[in-house]
Design an enzyme around this catalytic site. Structure first.
Site, PDB file in Angstrom:
ATOM      1  N   SER A  55       0.854  -1.188   0.000  1.00 12.39           N
ATOM      2  CA  SER A  55       0.000   0.000   0.000  1.00 12.39           C
ATOM      3  C   SER A  55       0.886   1.232   0.000  1.00 12.39           C
ATOM      4  O   SER A  55       1.645   1.456   0.950  1.00 12.39           O
ATOM      5  CB  SER A  55      -0.908   0.002   1.227  1.00 12.39           C
ATOM      6  OG  SER A  55      -1.850  -1.033   1.131  1.00 12.39           O
ATOM      7  N   LYS A  58      -7.514   1.580  -2.595  1.00 16.93           N
ATOM      8  CA  LYS A  58      -7.077   1.098  -1.273  1.00 16.93           C
ATOM      9  C   LYS A  58      -7.210   2.216  -0.244  1.00 16.93           C
ATOM     10  O   LYS A  58      -7.621   1.997   0.898  1.00 16.93           O
ATOM     11  CB  LYS A  58      -5.629   0.602  -1.351  1.00 16.93           C
ATOM     12  CG  LYS A  58      -4.981   0.277   0.003  1.00 16.93           C
ATOM     13  CD  LYS A  58      -5.546  -0.970   0.664  1.00 16.93           C
ATOM     14  CE  LYS A  58      -5.088  -1.159   2.098  1.00 16.93           C
ATOM     15  NZ  LYS A  58      -3.955  -2.017   2.293  1.00 16.93           N
ATOM     16  N   LYS A  94      -0.022   5.337   8.427  1.00 18.40           N
ATOM     17  CA  LYS A  94       0.641   5.593   7.132  1.00 18.40           C
ATOM     18  C   LYS A  94      -0.399   5.788   6.029  1.00 18.40           C
ATOM     19  O   LYS A  94      -0.320   6.732   5.235  1.00 18.40           O
ATOM     20  CB  LYS A  94       1.554   4.405   6.795  1.00 18.40           C
ATOM     21  CG  LYS A  94       2.247   4.496   5.448  1.00 18.40           C
ATOM     22  CD  LYS A  94       2.666   3.105   4.924  1.00 18.40           C
ATOM     23  CE  LYS A  94       1.449   2.312   4.501  1.00 18.40           C
ATOM     24  NZ  LYS A  94       1.700   1.064   3.784  1.00 18.40           N
TER      25      LYS A  94
END
Lengths: 298, 298
Positions: free
Chosen positions: B98, B173, B241
């Site tokens: 990701s 995502k 993150k």
């Protein structure tokens, strides 16, 4: 005691389809409502129209109220022309409106004084759940009354739970509304991010269904957002009322609910335009969209 | 071209179970990882250990990277010892980490210059989805490469979608992570409200499952919250993150994402205690709990 006759007070967007399902299951229904349109329909289906909440209640084994807010509930039950004046021992009053948990707690002793019972039994599932008889019913109050009401609840709902003493149903509904509101916000932010960075939000929704981002809101409200179908369903004004109840509970118990507080402000923004508060709560996405295109004077 | 040999770089919490599923489906696997523990396990199952990312890539038809963040991905692909130095025309690089959508966009032209293809294909479903081969895979990039990779994706995932050009997988995502984070917050606030107002949050969760408040998060993370099981799953540091990536995209396109912004601060608070950032993201509820019991000096 088997419940045969029900006094149903409030036959609006939720109460009307609930009444139809009760008639279908063979209950005798005394109905009362401020506006007469739905009453006329229900009389055609076999209900008996009554002139006041007290008259709806007078010959009933159980009374159900489905009203806009706690103030109206208190007036209908404990007001000068209210249900309390005619209530007989053993009768069960079930308030299915969404109110503060303080509303049933206040009414309970008045009702117990008459030898009657009180349940707070708010629902989730909206107009569609009411039509289909698949409402989620969250019940607090007198437990023996809950058991007696079970067959009635089964006529209108599917997932039926007893949560604890008076007010516990309303607290659970409040938890429900917090989750639904914040999930609507979640889906709004995700779809706006996708759209504005050039990825088709329709395909994004498809890709996320079934995974960790899956929710009933992504399914139902996500589709409404994408189809720009903001006919309610559940109104912004209703959810705004429920969010206020949540923040009142938070104040009382010194809870930190920053997401709920944020949502309360977004409901305000959504209500700024004439008619905004009457749209479906999925229209919250428009606040996110508009704020992402704010025009400032230079 | 049918893909037979895969170079898999990164065999951590996600890459390791993915590797096992690929071996089970008969793929030849060159594996590389910084720590050697998982590599030894995979060699026992038939994988070939390699000394560098470039060596894992050199004889492979396809390369998969599953790494902690975009910086590591860029180094492994385009660094001095990177995959790019050995890549042959027609080879497909699929980054399943990701990252920001900028990572694949930056790498794409370098890879195209070699006649090779790039896909960004981040996943959702966590460690359990990786074990079971049921990951959601969100793919952006070269469409012809997506079609060639489909049998490989089917060995490790279930809900597999092509979202659009390079970066579209990462944007999807990101949308996924926004929804999951805000839904965790939603469930946290609802359960704390129930608990602190004296209603058993276990029964509340049961009552809300299946209704409008239903979500995968209520199911999975809600259960973790109630069982006080904060072993990851998905770490707070990882979600932190991903939330930063969402806010970077918001900055770039001038988006208003107040819920995501709020969550970024709650992740910070959750990381204040030593080891907090390594807990499962469902531990966010502890921030809400702690703030609802804040002790001030008088």
């Amino acid at each position: 005691m088997k419940i045969k006759t029900i006094g149903l007070i409030g036959t609006g967007i939720m109460g009307f389809p609930m009444a139809k399902n009760l008639l279908k299951q063979g209950y005798q229904l005394n109905v009362h409502n401020r506006s007469q349109e739905s009453i006329k329909e229900l009389v055609k289906l076999g209900a008996r129209a009554t002139e006041s909440p007290a008259m709806a209640a007078s010959s009933a084994d159980a009374i159900i109220t489905m009203l806009p807010d706690g103030e109206v509930v208190e007036k209908v039950i404990a007001g000068s022309d209210g249900v309390i004046n005619v209530i007989k021992p053993g009768v069960i009053i079930t308030d299915m409106s969404s109110t503060s948990p303080d509303t049933p707690r206040k009414l309970q002793s008045l009702i117990h004084d008459k030898g009657a019972y009180l349940l707070d039994a708010p629902v989730s599932g909206g107009n569609v759940g009411a039509e289909e008889g698949t409402l989620t019913i969250m019940v607090g109050g007198d437990k023996e009354a809950f058991e007696q009401m079970m067959p009635v609840f089964k006529a209108i709902g599917k997932n039926i739970n007893y949560l604890g003493e008076s007010g516990a149903g309303q607290i659970t509904k409040c938890a429900n509304q917090i989750i639904v509101a914040l999930t609507i916000e979640a889906v709004s932010e995700a779809l706006v991010l996708a759209q504005k960075s050039g990825v088709d939000p329709n395909i994004v929704r498809d890709a996320l269904m079934g995974g960790f981002a899956h929710s009933k809101v992504l399914e139902v409200h996500g589709e409404r957002m994408l189809k720009r179908n903001f006919k309610p369903g559940g109104k912004i004004s209703t959810h705004q009322k429920d969010t206020k109840i949540a923040l009142d509970i938070a104040k009382k118990h010194n809870l930190y609910l920053p997401g709920t507080a944020l949502i309360s402000q977004l409901w305000n923004a959504a209500s700024a335009e004439e008619g905004g508060a009457d749209l479906d709560h999925s229209a919250l996405i428009q606040v996110i969209e508009n704020m992402s295109e704010t025009k400032l004077n230079s």
